[in-house]
Design a protein around this motif. Structure first.
Motif, mmCIF file in Angstrom:
data_model
loop_
_atom_site.group_PDB
_atom_site.id
_atom_site.type_symbol
_atom_site.label_atom_id
_atom_site.label_comp_id
_atom_site.label_asym_id
_atom_site.label_seq_id
_atom_site.Cartn_x
_atom_site.Cartn_y
_atom_site.Cartn_z
ATOM 1 N N UNK A 123 74.680 89.962 45.847
ATOM 2 C CA UNK A 123 73.339 90.522 46.082
ATOM 3 C C UNK A 123 72.409 89.441 46.623
ATOM 4 N N UNK A 124 72.420 88.269 46.014
ATOM 5 C CA UNK A 124 71.581 87.157 46.476
ATOM 6 C C UNK A 124 71.943 86.791 47.914
ATOM 7 N N UNK A 125 73.222 86.679 48.200
ATOM 8 C CA UNK A 125 73.681 86.345 49.551
ATOM 9 C C UNK A 125 73.215 87.403 50.546
ATOM 10 N N UNK A 126 73.332 88.668 50.187
ATOM 11 C CA UNK A 126 72.877 89.744 51.070
ATOM 12 C C UNK A 126 71.405 89.593 51.415
ATOM 13 N N UNK A 127 70.587 89.296 50.411
ATOM 14 C CA UNK A 127 69.149 89.150 50.644
ATOM 15 C C UNK A 127 68.843 87.934 51.519
ATOM 16 N N UNK A 128 69.477 86.796 51.233
ATOM 17 C CA UNK A 128 69.192 85.587 52.004
ATOM 18 C C UNK A 128 69.675 85.702 53.449
ATOM 19 N N UNK A 129 70.846 86.280 53.654
ATOM 20 C CA UNK A 129 71.366 86.441 55.019
ATOM 21 C C UNK A 129 70.548 87.485 55.785
ATOM 22 N N UNK A 130 70.145 88.544 55.116
ATOM 23 C CA UNK A 130 69.280 89.542 55.767
ATOM 24 C C UNK A 130 67.984 88.899 56.228
ATOM 25 N N UNK A 131 67.358 88.097 55.360
ATOM 26 C CA UNK A 131 66.119 87.404 55.750
ATOM 27 C C UNK A 131 66.353 86.483 56.933
ATOM 28 N N UNK A 167 52.620 98.729 46.327
ATOM 29 C CA UNK A 167 52.770 98.590 47.764
ATOM 30 C C UNK A 167 53.802 99.577 48.292
ATOM 31 N N UNK A 168 53.489 100.211 49.414
ATOM 32 C CA UNK A 168 54.418 101.136 50.051
ATOM 33 C C UNK A 168 55.288 100.422 51.074
ATOM 34 N N UNK A 169 55.123 99.121 51.220
ATOM 35 C CA UNK A 169 55.886 98.346 52.194
ATOM 36 C C UNK A 169 57.365 98.349 51.833
ATOM 37 N N UNK A 170 58.219 98.642 52.822
ATOM 38 C CA UNK A 170 59.664 98.659 52.602
ATOM 39 C C UNK A 170 60.266 97.269 52.624
ATOM 40 N N UNK A 171 59.530 96.266 53.055
ATOM 41 C CA UNK A 171 60.058 94.913 53.200
ATOM 42 C C UNK A 171 59.395 93.980 52.189
ATOM 43 N N UNK A 172 59.988 92.817 52.013
ATOM 44 C CA UNK A 172 59.364 91.789 51.198
ATOM 45 C C UNK A 172 59.844 91.715 49.766
ATOM 46 N N UNK A 173 60.804 92.525 49.403
ATOM 47 C CA UNK A 173 61.272 92.514 48.024
ATOM 48 C C UNK A 173 62.505 91.624 47.819
ATOM 49 N N UNK A 174 63.098 91.139 48.886
ATOM 50 C CA UNK A 174 64.319 90.350 48.802
ATOM 51 C C UNK A 174 64.172 89.098 47.974
ATOM 52 N N UNK A 175 63.084 88.357 48.171
ATOM 53 C CA UNK A 175 62.895 87.128 47.398
ATOM 54 C C UNK A 175 62.624 87.422 45.928
ATOM 55 N N UNK A 176 62.027 88.573 45.630
ATOM 56 C CA UNK A 176 61.831 88.958 44.229
ATOM 57 C C UNK A 176 63.186 89.214 43.575
ATOM 58 N N UNK A 177 64.106 89.800 44.323
ATOM 59 C CA UNK A 177 65.454 90.031 43.805
ATOM 60 C C UNK A 177 66.159 88.698 43.581
ATOM 61 N N UNK A 178 66.052 87.798 44.569
ATOM 62 C CA UNK A 178 66.659 86.470 44.433
ATOM 63 C C UNK A 178 66.067 85.758 43.226
ATOM 64 N N UNK A 179 64.760 85.808 43.075
ATOM 65 C CA UNK A 179 64.074 85.149 41.956
ATOM 66 C C UNK A 179 64.568 85.702 40.619
#
Length: 148
Positions: A58-66, A108-120
């Protein structure tokens, strides 16, 4: 407790080399899938517990997506390293801009920006630093699966 650190942990001198892996990700369209597949295969071969592998993927998915989104589909690299009973995941890309360490508001209704929260939430530490030609974003994970 999760912390944010602005440098990749330094490797200590070992008599033997700690397990490490490197995967170039030049095809941005398939980068996340390739990174997940590679990580699952490598971490399983290293004997990492399946619960840790699941979180690491999951972490890898978020970092590579970013990396794919913010480098305009430029090349990236995935690095995996085991040191001091921790898994270090690092993604290097060609964008020199630092990551933002903000978490979107819950309303927030924004679909983006949650990846780093998941990593954290999944990593015991993470950070970002500049490297020649871009930046490296990394996360450290305990090799022992956390019990709830």
């Amino acid at each position: 407790m999760n912390t944010t650190i602005n440098r990749l942990p330094t490797q200590q001198q070992h008599r033997h080399h700690p397990p490490s892996s490197h995967l170039p990700l030049s095809d941005a369209q398939h980068a996340v899938r390739a990174a997940r597949h590679h990580a699952n295969k490598v971490l399983t071969a290293w004997g990492i517990p399946s619960a840790v592998i699941d979180d690491a993927v999951v972490v890898i998915s978020e970092l590579v997506t970013n990396a794919a989104l913010h480098t305009h589909n430029g090349p990236a690299e995935l690095h995996l390293l085991v040191e001091d009973r921790q898994l270090v995941i690092a993604v290097t890309d060609t964008c020199a801009d630092s990551i933002e360490h903000t978490v979107p508001r819950e309303d927030s209704a924004d679909d983006h920006g949650r990846g780093l929260a998941i990593v954290r939430a999944l990593a015991c530490a993470f950070g970002c630093h500049r490297v020649a030609g871009g930046k490296r974003v990394w996360a450290q994970m305990e090799l022992q699966a956390q019990t709830a």
